[in-house]
Write an enzyme that holds these catalytic residues in place. Structure first.
Site, PDB file in Angstrom:
ATOM      1  N   LYS A 275     -15.892   3.020   5.369  1.00 35.89           N
ATOM      2  CA  LYS A 275     -14.951   3.803   6.166  1.00 35.89           C
ATOM      3  C   LYS A 275     -14.997   5.241   5.680  1.00 35.89           C
ATOM      4  CE  LYS A 275     -11.394   5.328   5.343  1.00 35.89           C
ATOM      5  NZ  LYS A 275     -10.696   6.531   4.735  1.00 35.89           N
TER       6      LYS A 275
ATOM      7  N   THR B 156     -13.752  10.760   1.000  1.00 38.04           N
ATOM      8  CA  THR B 156     -12.734   9.732   1.252  1.00 38.04           C
ATOM      9  C   THR B 156     -13.444   8.647   1.954  1.00 38.04           C
ATOM     10  OG1 THR B 156     -10.917  11.220   1.633  1.00 38.04           O
ATOM     11  CG2 THR B 156     -10.577   9.013   2.331  1.00 38.04           C
TER      12      THR B 156
END
Lengths: 408, 408
Positions: A182, A193
């Site tokens: 992700k 991230t």
């Protein structure tokens, strides 16, 4: 508007024996959203991880590193979205540990056998009570067939789930490799991230797996950038359950090279999928730097180009304003760069040579390449024989919208 | 939508004795646009320059450096917009030299007494014939009162002209300082697609002026960033005509410190005006890093924050998503940074301390500061006593529009 991001059909996502996954809606930040995922790993599994180098790394990253260094084998992962538990100081550490303790009690494990992961907003307290309340629901639907659901469960600003799955034959045995990732913003090398979990039913000895995880990250997640921001929470986890019966304990094993190459391709695919779903992305760009003296200078040039907002907006506009690429090469920090030796290609079109425009270059040729959704930028520095490749996306209105609105 | 960018009224722009300026429309890229500017400097003037460190620096930058190093005193500057004459290789060098030769013939000078400047699109041939055709028109309207016209004449994506002008009394004499700058994108330290010309009627000896120009750049144009892109054409020129009668030949001169401080303030104002007119800017941010061990690490942190697209979009949204600032501090590259010693203020509001959120921090307080058009971000690293300040702007939809449409 992800760029050529393909999702395998359900029957092309193969379970990995020894990895069960449960996903639930815990209401961590928003209702009606799968935001809590638990992995249960069978006895005998080995786990290795590579984490962000951000000094403000999140509490769960610190806890993961501590638990991986401890002797008890890892038996579960717990992943929440909606809150990064980063920039949260000592209370954040306690929240991550409390999450592990709660899951350990439910699973009859030691809390050090659990790795916690968080992704979402920074600087806000982790709502640990909601996570604890959600854990029984996640455990209730543990199944080896939940990879697709998990790929959804770890999404934040992602528009699509990211899954890689394949079966290969190694020395007569079928080995399964399945992984998810992700991430769509705050992406740059070392790392992003981004969260990624890559599992195989091959067995890989722990010291070898530790080394392998680092090598896989270096050719995949450490070669992508969306916005140049290194996140506080990046984590890449490799799981080897050994359930296939094949066990590899050294690089000399006859199947090691083939397994490593397959895992590297899987990690690269999962990393590229993050770029394809980059916030607001409309183009997928491969920046290939050749003829560098060292890896470091090749990457300096590649990232200078990949991070330049001017280059990225030109790609968004499909405008072959290619002087911006030369400018980025020029400020990349190679102080003795002789620009007369630099060549620049856009796809197969030679744009610049001998410090200036290629006399044969026609703007129509550049325009043709710029209109494609996938673009290769090739830069030859004329200094040596080292090559490096990084992957990035363009910079669009949508990027600004997403990041100006993400929290509010 | 420049941020608090004030233009002085015409009667507050003071001519500098010894500096005449002519501006014309040469149709270099577009019609009906002032795009060619000539400065004529009186005998006795000294000139010093600071230039881009981009390895793909433009042909005019190379010619400027060569002419400044030659012995003949500089007597004229010629500046075109619409084309950067960068990434143009050997033909670009010839074009810059041809421009100087043409102007030298018209002004009865040696071509080495002329400094050429270009700004605009990279990688396209300089239309030298249009420049040559425009020169007589520029010379025809030479006047000491053309500073405002010149500030318009050097604009590219600037929305407003940038002018600084003041008179000061030094040891009983009135000294005039007037300068202009341009630039709105491709701006970052060392330096930017920025041009700036700062003139005084004080006399400053050549070796001292050379050193002074560097020092002025270091506190002004080398402390601003808009998009992190270092241009191929940045030039900052300081002119000292000596027409006031005051002549300074060493740092020990009783008026030197006052003159230097005034010139530094003028250069800083001209630099900040570039940020205030940053492409798409809606906010002006001052990033002040304190308690660093070294200047280098203070700047590393300041620029990591100032360049982060996530930080810049949060400021655009007036969203106190301040974890993004902590993340940027964390990835700035200080490998032994102890985050528990870091403090972060937004204006006068203490946001983060001890590695996490200040327990007394209220989001409403952060929100109040974020809504202002001018925002101070203060970061204390808790490692030493060095401070550095950089200036930047936010990142808006308009930025993407401007840079996706600039050429087409």
């Amino acid at each position: 508007m992800a760029v050529n991001l393909h999702i395998p059909s359900d029957d092309a996502v193969f379970p990995v024996a020894g990895v069960e996954i449960g996903v639930t809606e815990a209401g961590i930040r928003k209702a009606n959203r799968r935001d809590l995922t638990v992995f249960r790993l069978s006895a005998g599994s080995n786990v290795a991880g590579v984490f962000t180098r951000n000094r403000f790394c999140a509490a769960p990253v610190l806890v993961c590193q501590e638990h991986l260094a401890a002797s008890g084998p890892i038996r579960a992962l717990v992943i929440n979205t909606g809150n990064a538990n980063a920039g949260t100081g000592e209370p954040g550490m306690q929240a991550a540990q409390e999450t592990c303790r709660a899951l350990a009690t439910l699973m009859q494990l030691d809390s050090k056998q659990i790795l916690p992961f968080s992704t979402g907003v920074i600087l806000e307290p982790l709502p640990v009570d909601r996570i604890k309340a959600g854990l029984p629901g996640a455990l209730k639907n543990l199944s080896e067939n939940n990879w697709v659901s998990a790929a959804h469960g770890i999404m934040t600003t992602d528009t699509l789930p990211k899954i890689h799955s394949q079966r290969i034959n190694l020395g007569g045995q079928t080995i399964t490799i399945t992984g998810i990732s992700k991430g769509a913003g705050m992406i740059r090398p070392n790392m992003a991230t981004m969260l990624s979990y890559l599992a195989t039913d091959a067995g890989i000895a722990q010291p070898l797996l530790n080394q392998l995880a680092k090598e896989l990250a270096d050719v995949s997640f450490n070669r992508i950038t969306i916005d140049g921001d290194t996140s506080t929470n990046d984590s890449f986890i490799v799981i080897a359950t050994g359930k296939s019966g094949l066990t590899i304990d050294s690089t000399a094993h006859p199947q090691y090279d083939a397994l490593k190459a397959t895992l590297a391709a899987a990690a690269t695919d999962l990393a590229q999928k993050i770029v394809r779903d980059g916030e607001g992305a409309t183009k997928f760009m491969t920046i290939q730097v050749e003829e560098a003296k060292t890896t470091e200078e090749a990457l300096q040039v590649a990232y200078a180009v990949a991070h330049s907002p001017l280059v990225k907006t030109a790609f968004f506009a499909s405008d072959p304003n290619l002087g911006r690429i030369l400018a980025a090469i020029g400020y990349a920090g190679i102080n003795d760069l002789d620009v007369s030796g630099v060549k620049l290609w856009l796809g197969d079109v030679l744009v610049a040579t001998k410090g200036g425009r290629n006399p044969d270059y026609q703007e129509a040729d550049g325009q043709r390449v710029m209109k494609e959704p996938e673009i290769l930028v090739r830069i030859a520095l004329g200094r040596g024989n080292v090559s490096e490749t990084v992957y990035t996306c363009d910079f669009s209105h949508e990027y600004v919208s997403i990041n100006a609105d993400y929290r509010s």
